[in-house]
Motif scaffolding. Structure first.
Motif, mmCIF file in Angstrom:
data_model
loop_
_atom_site.group_PDB
_atom_site.id
_atom_site.type_symbol
_atom_site.label_atom_id
_atom_site.label_comp_id
_atom_site.label_asym_id
_atom_site.label_seq_id
_atom_site.Cartn_x
_atom_site.Cartn_y
_atom_site.Cartn_z
ATOM 1 N N ASP A 95 0.835 -1.213 0.000
ATOM 2 C CA ASP A 95 0.000 0.000 0.000
ATOM 3 C C ASP A 95 0.871 1.265 0.000
ATOM 4 O O ASP A 95 1.480 1.608 1.016
ATOM 5 N N PRO A 96 0.946 1.962 -1.148
ATOM 6 C CA PRO A 96 1.837 3.130 -1.214
ATOM 7 C C PRO A 96 1.476 4.224 -0.205
ATOM 8 O O PRO A 96 2.376 4.853 0.359
ATOM 9 N N GLU A 97 0.183 4.405 0.063
ATOM 10 C CA GLU A 97 -0.227 5.454 1.017
ATOM 11 C C GLU A 97 0.240 5.100 2.426
ATOM 12 O O GLU A 97 0.693 5.966 3.189
ATOM 13 N N ALA A 98 0.145 3.824 2.782
ATOM 14 C CA ALA A 98 0.610 3.384 4.109
ATOM 15 C C ALA A 98 2.120 3.584 4.222
ATOM 16 O O ALA A 98 2.625 3.993 5.270
ATOM 17 N N GLY A 99 2.814 3.318 3.110
ATOM 18 C CA GLY A 99 4.266 3.535 3.092
ATOM 19 C C GLY A 99 4.603 4.991 3.372
ATOM 20 O O GLY A 99 5.482 5.294 4.184
ATOM 21 N N LYS A 100 3.866 5.894 2.739
ATOM 22 C CA LYS A 100 4.112 7.328 2.950
ATOM 23 C C LYS A 100 3.912 7.720 4.409
ATOM 24 O O LYS A 100 4.603 8.584 4.937
ATOM 25 N N PRO A 136 5.353 -1.136 -4.284
ATOM 26 C CA PRO A 136 5.364 0.205 -4.854
ATOM 27 C C PRO A 136 6.681 0.960 -4.612
ATOM 28 O O PRO A 136 7.428 0.643 -3.684
ATOM 29 N N GLN A 137 6.920 1.947 -5.458
ATOM 30 C CA GLN A 137 8.136 2.779 -5.383
ATOM 31 C C GLN A 137 8.282 3.453 -4.027
ATOM 32 O O GLN A 137 9.389 3.718 -3.566
#
Ligand code: TXA
Ligand code: MG
Length: 328
Positions: free
Chosen positions: A51-56, A114-115
């Motif tokens: 999950d890219p948002e969780a990563g952020k 994700p990146q």
């Protein structure tokens, strides 16, 4: 306020998998939340690695620069296969021999990661922690869990849950509080993404053990390469200033005698400086206490931290790597 869970780690993985608090924490991860949890090295701050948002959110909670990639934690081999592009036969034998372990492998990443998690790199760091709570949490979440150490950026990795609370309370959804970390310093990082394998960060799994799997292994002890601001860090700690206590850290060489140590302490004290002495001969014990001692010396307002050097085994190398960085 973050939700605090108290969980005793001396339960079996099977028991923990059914534990109400583990299930609730796993739900939080699946829903894109942040959960700090214990591992055998240091406490980690976890989020769904798909999950890219969780990563952020991890970067925001820690105040971590966005070009410093995260380690993805898995609980089984099928999960690992979803994270990396391919597991070569050489990687497979390494994984079978060591995992779960305080060992992180850098491999080519799969398109599912994700990146935001890898800071734009085409490789991913993966680790299967040797800790029943960490494994049960990841297994119950059913997704790989990206997790850096659970400290504010610029602070030492937390080896006790009180430090996680001190740094991250109110900034994350939940903190799983358990026993002190058994090892006390972060995992060994081994880059196997290219033909020549290379140790990027020393840890409890030493070059001696790893060389059995790769005689050509590259390991530069005390390497002090520096990166330009614009470069993406290949090896951890190359670009970012590591944690240094407010107190000045000084290393007393292994060869020095007990009397030299006393003289040095007295000399500082005669200048009115408060000296915090760390003199632990056993490298494993030193690793377990070092970050806690650094935090304590600062809390108590010491001016100098004098550490006696340890030598003679792989763990000495790993713990002296952290102490040298703090002394710089
Ligand atoms: O023991 C540990 O490894 C702990 C626990 C929580 O598992 N985690 C940890 O994470 O120490 P962190 O973020 O504090 O350190 C991870 C290091 C970073 O310095 C980063 O540069 C490096 O891993 N790293 C991550 N992905 C990488 C990659 N693709 N290539 C090279 N280095 C990578
Ligand atoms: Mg860290």
């Amino acid at each position: 306020m973050s939700k605090l869970f108290q969980i005793d780690e001396s339960q079996s993985f099977e028991e923990l998998l059914k534990h109400r608090d583990i299930l609730e924490a796993a739900d939080m991860i699946r829903a894109g939340g942040l959960v700090a949890f214990p591992t055998e090295t240091v406490y980690g701050l976890g989020a769904n690695a798909f999950d890219p948002e969780a990563g952020k959110k991890i970067y925001a909670a820690k105040g971590r620069p966005s070009d410093n990639p995260l380690i993805v934690h898995v609980s089984n081999l099928q999960m690992l296969e979803q994270v990396v592009r391919r597991v070569s036969p050489e990687a497979k034998s390494l994984i079978e021999r060591f995992f779960p372990a305080p060992l992180t492998l850098i491999m080519k990443k799969s398109s599912r990661i994700p990146q935001e998690i890898t800071a734009g790199l085409d490789t991913v760091a993966i680790r299967m922690p040797d800790h029943p709570i960490a494994l049960a949490l990841i297994e119950a979440a059913g997704v790989p869990v990206a997790a850096p150490s659970a400290n504010l950026s610029g602070k030492p990795s937390p080896t006790h849950y009180q430090y996680v609370i001190e740094d991250l309370n109110g900034r994350v959804d939940a903190i799983i509080c358990s026993q002190d970390s058994k090892i006390g310093i972060e995992s060994t990082i081994l880059d196997i993404s290219e033909e020549k394998w290379k140790i990027l960060r020393p840890g409890a799994i030493g070059p001696g053990e790893l060389k059995a799997f790769c005689p050509e292994l590259i390991y530069e002890a005390n390497s002090s390469e520096k990166l330009e601001e614009s470069e993406i860090p290949k090896a951890p700690g190359m670009k970012y200033r590591h944690y240094s206590p407010n107190a000045k850290v000084q290393i007393l060489s292994y060869d020095k005698k007990e009397t030299d140590f006393d003289l040095m302490v007295k000399s500082y004290q005669s200048q009115g400086l408060k000296v915090y002495v760390i003199q632990e001969k056993d490298s494993k014990k030193l690793a377990k206490i070092i970050f806690k001692e650094f935090r304590r010396a600062d809390e108590l307002g010491y001016d100098i931290i004098l550490v006696k050097e340890v030598r003679g085994d792989d763990m000495s190398e790993a713990v002296m790597n952290r102490i040298r960085k703090a002394a710089n």
